[in-house]
Design a protein around this motif. Sequence first.
Motif, PDB file in Angstrom:
ATOM      1  N   VAL A 177       0.657  -1.051   0.041  1.00  0.00           N
ATOM      2  CA  VAL A 177      -0.078  -0.103  -0.131  1.00  0.00           C
ATOM      3  C   VAL A 177       0.812   1.223  -0.021  1.00  0.00           C
ATOM      4  CG1 VAL A 177      -1.763   1.173   1.292  1.00  0.00           C
ATOM      5  CG2 VAL A 177      -1.955  -1.234   1.247  1.00  0.00           C
ATOM      6  N   PRO A 178       0.565   2.290  -0.706  1.00  0.00           N
ATOM      7  CA  PRO A 178       1.582   3.451  -0.757  1.00  0.00           C
ATOM      8  C   PRO A 178       1.479   4.127   0.693  1.00  0.00           C
ATOM      9  CG  PRO A 178       0.071   3.415  -2.666  1.00  0.00           C
ATOM     10  CD  PRO A 178      -0.525   2.102  -1.904  1.00  0.00           C
ATOM     11  N   PRO A 179       2.700   4.394   1.055  1.00  0.00           N
ATOM     12  CA  PRO A 179       2.730   5.046   2.205  1.00  0.00           C
ATOM     13  C   PRO A 179       1.696   6.328   2.666  1.00  0.00           C
ATOM     14  CG  PRO A 179       5.001   5.002   1.518  1.00  0.00           C
ATOM     15  CD  PRO A 179       3.944   4.543   0.399  1.00  0.00           C
ATOM     16  N   ASP A 180       1.477   7.092   1.736  1.00  0.00           N
ATOM     17  CA  ASP A 180       0.487   7.976   2.140  1.00  0.00           C
ATOM     18  C   ASP A 180      -0.984   7.544   2.080  1.00  0.00           C
ATOM     19  OD1 ASP A 180       0.186   7.680  -0.815  1.00  0.00           O
ATOM     20  OD2 ASP A 180       0.333   9.571  -1.164  1.00  0.00           O
ATOM     21  N   ARG A 181      -1.224   6.395   2.116  1.00  0.00           N
ATOM     22  CA  ARG A 181      -2.515   5.788   1.972  1.00  0.00           C
ATOM     23  C   ARG A 181      -2.786   4.959   3.195  1.00  0.00           C
ATOM     24  NH1 ARG A 181      -5.872   8.459   0.783  1.00  0.00           N
ATOM     25  NH2 ARG A 181      -7.513   6.818   0.958  1.00  0.00           N
ATOM     26  N   ILE A 182      -1.779   4.998   4.257  1.00  0.00           N
ATOM     27  CA  ILE A 182      -1.595   4.137   5.424  1.00  0.00           C
ATOM     28  C   ILE A 182      -1.893   5.113   6.496  1.00  0.00           C
ATOM     29  CG2 ILE A 182      -0.284   2.483   6.710  1.00  0.00           C
ATOM     30  CD1 ILE A 182       1.287   1.788   4.456  1.00  0.00           C
ATOM     31  N   LEU A 183      -2.689   4.582   7.308  1.00  0.00           N
ATOM     32  CA  LEU A 183      -2.960   5.537   8.486  1.00  0.00           C
ATOM     33  C   LEU A 183      -2.462   4.525   9.846  1.00  0.00           C
ATOM     34  CD1 LEU A 183      -4.243   7.731  10.397  1.00  0.00           C
ATOM     35  CD2 LEU A 183      -6.305   6.406  10.294  1.00  0.00           C
ATOM     36  N   PHE A 184      -1.495   5.184  10.773  1.00  0.00           N
ATOM     37  CA  PHE A 184      -1.005   4.801  11.890  1.00  0.00           C
ATOM     38  C   PHE A 184      -1.598   5.164  13.220  1.00  0.00           C
ATOM     39  CE2 PHE A 184       2.707   4.148  14.979  1.00  0.00           C
ATOM     40  CZ  PHE A 184       2.392   2.781  15.283  1.00  0.00           C
ATOM     41  N   LEU A 185      -1.966   4.396  13.918  1.00  0.00           N
ATOM     42  CA  LEU A 185      -2.586   4.643  15.333  1.00  0.00           C
ATOM     43  C   LEU A 185      -1.980   4.252  16.372  1.00  0.00           C
ATOM     44  CD1 LEU A 185      -6.229   3.672  14.803  1.00  0.00           C
ATOM     45  CD2 LEU A 185      -5.395   5.720  14.064  1.00  0.00           C
ATOM     46  N   SER A 186      -1.379   4.980  17.253  1.00  0.00           N
ATOM     47  CA  SER A 186      -0.615   4.791  18.541  1.00  0.00           C
ATOM     48  C   SER A 186      -0.664   5.755  19.580  1.00  0.00           C
ATOM     49  CB  SER A 186       1.103   4.770  17.781  1.00  0.00           C
ATOM     50  OG  SER A 186       1.715   4.407  19.047  1.00  0.00           O
ATOM     51  N   ASP A 187      -0.208   5.536  20.621  1.00  0.00           N
ATOM     52  CA  ASP A 187      -0.394   6.561  21.837  1.00  0.00           C
ATOM     53  C   ASP A 187       1.131   7.276  21.865  1.00  0.00           C
ATOM     54  OD1 ASP A 187       0.672   3.972  22.793  1.00  0.00           O
ATOM     55  OD2 ASP A 187       0.449   4.942  24.683  1.00  0.00           O
ATOM     56  N   ILE A 188       1.850   6.895  21.034  1.00  0.00           N
ATOM     57  CA  ILE A 188       3.500   7.297  21.462  1.00  0.00           C
ATOM     58  C   ILE A 188       3.957   8.054  20.268  1.00  0.00           C
ATOM     59  CG2 ILE A 188       5.924   6.334  21.804  1.00  0.00           C
ATOM     60  CD1 ILE A 188       3.992   5.605  23.927  1.00  0.00           C
ATOM     61  N   GLY A 189       4.311   9.310  20.692  1.00  0.00           N
ATOM     62  CA  GLY A 189       4.711  10.305  19.745  1.00  0.00           C
ATOM     63  C   GLY A 189       5.826   9.875  19.223  1.00  0.00           C
ATOM     64  N   ALA A 190       6.884   9.395  19.473  1.00  0.00           N
ATOM     65  CA  ALA A 190       8.280   8.988  18.680  1.00  0.00           C
ATOM     66  C   ALA A 190       7.812   7.818  17.780  1.00  0.00           C
ATOM     67  CB  ALA A 190       9.257   8.408  19.937  1.00  0.00           C
ATOM     68  N   GLU A 191       6.841   6.946  17.932  1.00  0.00           N
ATOM     69  CA  GLU A 191       6.292   5.903  17.015  1.00  0.00           C
ATOM     70  C   GLU A 191       5.644   6.613  15.878  1.00  0.00           C
ATOM     71  OE1 GLU A 191       5.649   2.452  20.285  1.00  0.00           O
ATOM     72  OE2 GLU A 191       4.066   3.048  19.026  1.00  0.00           O
ATOM     73  N   LEU A 192       4.825   7.652  16.145  1.00  0.00           N
ATOM     74  CA  LEU A 192       3.980   8.635  15.180  1.00  0.00           C
ATOM     75  C   LEU A 192       4.919   9.277  14.327  1.00  0.00           C
ATOM     76  CD1 LEU A 192       1.029   9.583  17.541  1.00  0.00           C
ATOM     77  CD2 LEU A 192       1.078   8.098  15.675  1.00  0.00           C
ATOM     78  N   ASP A 193       6.053   9.726  14.901  1.00  0.00           N
ATOM     79  CA  ASP A 193       7.125  10.487  14.183  1.00  0.00           C
ATOM     80  C   ASP A 193       8.015   9.664  13.365  1.00  0.00           C
ATOM     81  OD1 ASP A 193       6.585  12.899  15.964  1.00  0.00           O
ATOM     82  OD2 ASP A 193       8.465  12.332  17.271  1.00  0.00           O
TER      83      ASP A 193
END
Length: 227
Positions: A177-193
Amino acid sequence: MIVRPDALVTDIEGTTSDISFVQKVMFPYARQALPGYLQAHAKDPQVLPWIAQIAAEIGCASDDLDAVSSALIDWIDADRKHTALKALQGQVWENAFRSGEFVAHVYPDAVAALRRWQTEGLPMYVYSSGSIQAQKLYFGHTQDGDLRPCFRDYFDTTTGPKREVDSYRRIAEAIAVPPDRILFLSDIGAELDAARAAGWNTVQIVREGTTAVAEHDAVGSFDQLGF
C-alpha cells in the motif's frame, strides 16, 4: 478531517487496549512464570533457540538457565524490547490465555470500530513490540471474543524497532500500500514521528494518562476518527 485510509495499522498498548492490563497483569505473570517455564521446556524446539541466543548475548553457557532467567527478568524490569524476551513471554502468555487464567482487554470503542471496519473491508494490521505470537493470542482471547479475523497480518520487532523510520517502510512494502494511504494509530509520539517520516498518515490515540503531542492529529477514542 481524518481521511479514510486504504490500510490501517494499529498499536496495542495504550491504543486498542488499556496499558495497565499489560503492565499490571501480563508482565508480572510472565516475570513470575518464566524461570519455571524455561526449566520445564528448555529442550523444546520453540524454546531452545531463544535460550541459546540469550546465553550468547550475556556470555554464559546455554544450559545455565538461572543466568538466562535472571537476564530475562532484568529485561522485563527495564522494559527492554528484546525479540527473544518477547517470544518467550508470548509462549508463557499462551498457556495463561488458553487455560483461561485471564482474558485480554480491548476498549469497547476499539472493538466496535474494528468490527465495523472489517465488515466494510478496510485492510487492518497490527504493529506492536510484543511478538506476533503474543499479538495473535491477545486478540484471540479478549473480553469480547476472538478479534483476530479483523486483521490481515501482524508485525513486531522482527520487522524493526517501532521508533525507526525503516520499520514503517518495510511494512508499507509488505502490505503493498502506498505510504500516503496508510494510517497509523498509536499513543506514542516517537512511533508516530517515525511513521510520519516514512510518509504515513498518523493519529495519536489519547487515552487516560496519555500526553498529547502537538505534531499529530489526536482523538480520544476510535469512534472519534470519523470514518
